[in-house]
Design an enzyme around this catalytic site. Structure first.
Site, PDB file in Angstrom:
ATOM      1  N   LYS A   1       4.325  -6.776  -3.183  1.00  0.00           N
ATOM      2  CA  LYS A   1       3.559  -6.009  -4.182  1.00  0.00           C
ATOM      3  C   LYS A   1       3.128  -6.952  -5.320  1.00  0.00           C
ATOM      4  CE  LYS A   1       5.867  -1.887  -2.571  1.00  0.00           C
ATOM      5  NZ  LYS A   1       6.358  -0.538  -2.850  1.00  0.00           N
TER       6      LYS A   1
ATOM      7  N   HIS B   1      -2.079   0.881   1.889  1.00  0.00           N
ATOM      8  CA  HIS B   1      -0.782   1.202   1.291  1.00  0.00           C
ATOM      9  C   HIS B   1      -0.958   2.405   0.352  1.00  0.00           C
ATOM     10  CE1 HIS B   1       2.909   0.952  -1.018  1.00  0.00           C
ATOM     11  NE2 HIS B   1       3.391   0.204  -0.032  1.00  0.00           N
TER      12      HIS B   1
ATOM     13  N   GLY C   1      10.571   3.016  -3.175  1.00  0.00           N
ATOM     14  CA  GLY C   1      11.140   2.610  -4.453  1.00  0.00           C
ATOM     15  C   GLY C   1      12.061   3.634  -5.102  1.00  0.00           C
TER      16      GLY C   1
ATOM     17  N   SER D   1      12.412   2.313   0.875  1.00  0.00           N
ATOM     18  CA  SER D   1      13.828   2.152   0.529  1.00  0.00           C
ATOM     19  C   SER D   1      14.688   1.618   1.679  1.00  0.00           C
ATOM     20  CB  SER D   1      14.403   3.468  -0.007  1.00  0.00           C
ATOM     21  OG  SER D   1      13.767   3.819  -1.228  1.00  0.00           O
TER      22      SER D   1
ATOM     23  N   ASN E   1       6.710  -6.725   1.736  1.00  0.00           N
ATOM     24  CA  ASN E   1       5.572  -6.505   0.852  1.00  0.00           C
ATOM     25  C   ASN E   1       6.048  -6.783  -0.571  1.00  0.00           C
ATOM     26  OD1 ASN E   1       3.478  -5.548  -0.703  1.00  0.00           O
ATOM     27  ND2 ASN E   1       3.679  -3.398  -0.056  1.00  0.00           N
TER      28      ASN E   1
ATOM     29  N   GLU F   1       0.118   2.961  -2.481  1.00  0.00           N
ATOM     30  CA  GLU F   1      -0.151   2.576  -3.872  1.00  0.00           C
ATOM     31  C   GLU F   1      -1.634   2.265  -4.065  1.00  0.00           C
ATOM     32  OE1 GLU F   1       2.933  -0.394  -4.122  1.00  0.00           O
ATOM     33  OE2 GLU F   1       4.439   1.202  -4.062  1.00  0.00           O
TER      34      GLU F   1
ATOM     35  N   GLU G   1       5.254   5.161   5.854  1.00  0.00           N
ATOM     36  CA  GLU G   1       5.959   5.047   4.581  1.00  0.00           C
ATOM     37  C   GLU G   1       5.814   6.357   3.807  1.00  0.00           C
ATOM     38  OE1 GLU G   1       6.302   0.599   3.388  1.00  0.00           O
ATOM     39  OE2 GLU G   1       4.423   1.371   2.591  1.00  0.00           O
TER      40      GLU G   1
HETATM   41  P1  13P Z   1      10.526  -0.156  -1.143  1.00  0.00           P
HETATM   42  O1  13P Z   1      11.174  -0.848   0.030  1.00  0.00           O
HETATM   43  O2  13P Z   1      10.687  -0.883  -2.427  1.00  0.00           O
HETATM   44  O3  13P Z   1      10.889   1.286  -1.197  1.00  0.00           O
HETATM   45  O4  13P Z   1       8.934  -0.203  -0.868  1.00  0.00           O
HETATM   46  C1  13P Z   1       8.454   0.155   0.380  1.00  0.00           C
HETATM   47  C2  13P Z   1       7.029  -0.214   0.463  1.00  0.00           C
HETATM   48  O5  13P Z   1       6.179   0.381  -0.202  1.00  0.00           O
HETATM   49  C3  13P Z   1       6.650  -1.336   1.333  1.00  0.00           C
HETATM   50  O6  13P Z   1       5.280  -1.404   1.523  1.00  0.00           O
END
Ligand code: 13P
Length: 251
Positions: A13, A98, A174, A213, A11, A100, A168
């Site tokens: 983002k 997601h 992150g 992560s 992803n 976010e 997740e």
């Molecule tokens: P990270 O791997 O950067 O922690 O992000 C995970 C994520 O949100 C994937 O959708």
């Protein structure tokens, strides 16, 4: 039923200008050379790169997805992109729900379910994200939250063969923090039980990805956990060496 084929999905983002297509090409070539072994690989770039990414990956084993879609096929929804448009651009996956987007855009389980339904209707596979916040975990609400998200974001009528669930934990995204393997095992077993309740034996074939992560250094331990059928990778998917270092677990 045999275990599903693992999926390692990236992803990106809100990252990636045209220049990032060079990194995508490197991932494509590494996947074509067998770097992901028995796993399927996919990258979900921002909308602006989907069509070019599809073009670059034609005939390769690297699938392309997007990061969101609107529940409707078309209409007066300025700034939105429909699942049909993504399919038309050549995408095969779309991430929905997601954390976010749930946080930044107030997406509820009902909205996420409608988006997943639109994705399936357009011929895409939907990667449906669930996960608790740190506060919810600490308050003992993990199963209530994740169970509610699984039940609320999926529909009994969905084709389980085109559903992927990504667990997740919000606090692991992150941050460099990850749950222990035992914690991941517990949540993934819980999600599997919900999928079996929704889809019967076919729930066994739904891939449950872990995300948050994931790095080459922790991928082997996390991917070895029962009911972990791959990874949804954020930051580490932006670099071919890191992404393929994770996918290499399946060689
Ligand atoms: P990270 O791997 O950067 O922690 O992000 C995970 C994520 O949100 C994937 O959708």
């Amino acid at each position: 039923m045999t275990a599903p084929r693992p999926l390692v999905a990236g992803n990106w983002k809100m990252n990636g200008l045209k220049a990032a297509l060079a990194e995508l090409a490197a991932i494509r070539d590494a996947a074509a050379a067998g770097g992901a072994g028995r796993a399927e690989t996919a990258i979900c770039p921002p909308f602006t790169l989907v069509a070019a990414a599809v073009e670059a990956c034609k005939g390769s084993p690297l699938a392309i997805g997007a990061q969101d879609c609107h529940p409707r096929v078309s209409g007066a929804h300025t700034g939105d992109v429909s699942a049909e448009m993504l399919r038309d651009a050549g995408a095969s996956y779309v991430i929905v729900g997601h954390s976010e987007r749930r946080a930044d855009h107030g997406e509820t389980n009902d909205i996420v379910r409608a988006k997943a339904g639109a994705a399936l209707a357009a011929g895409l596979a939907a990667i449906v994200c669930v996960g608790e916040t740190k506060g919810e975990r600490e308050a003992g609400q993990l199963t209530a939250v994740v169970g509610g998200q699984v039940d609320g974001s999926l529909d009994k009528g969905f084709d389980p063969a085109r559903i992927v669930v990504a667990y997740e934990p919000v606090w692991a995204i992150g941050t460099g923090l990850t749950p222990t393997a035992a914690d991941v095992a517990e949540v993934h077993a819980f999600i599997r039980a919900r999928l079996l309740a929704l889809y019967g034996a076919k729930g066994e074939g739904v891939r449950i990805l872990y995300g948050g992560s994931v790095k080459p250094s922790n991928a082997a331990e996390l991917m070895a956990v029962k009911n972990v059928d791959g990874a949804l990778v954020g930051g580490a998917s932006l670099k071919c060496a890191d992404f393929m270092g994770i996918a290499a677990v399946y060689r």
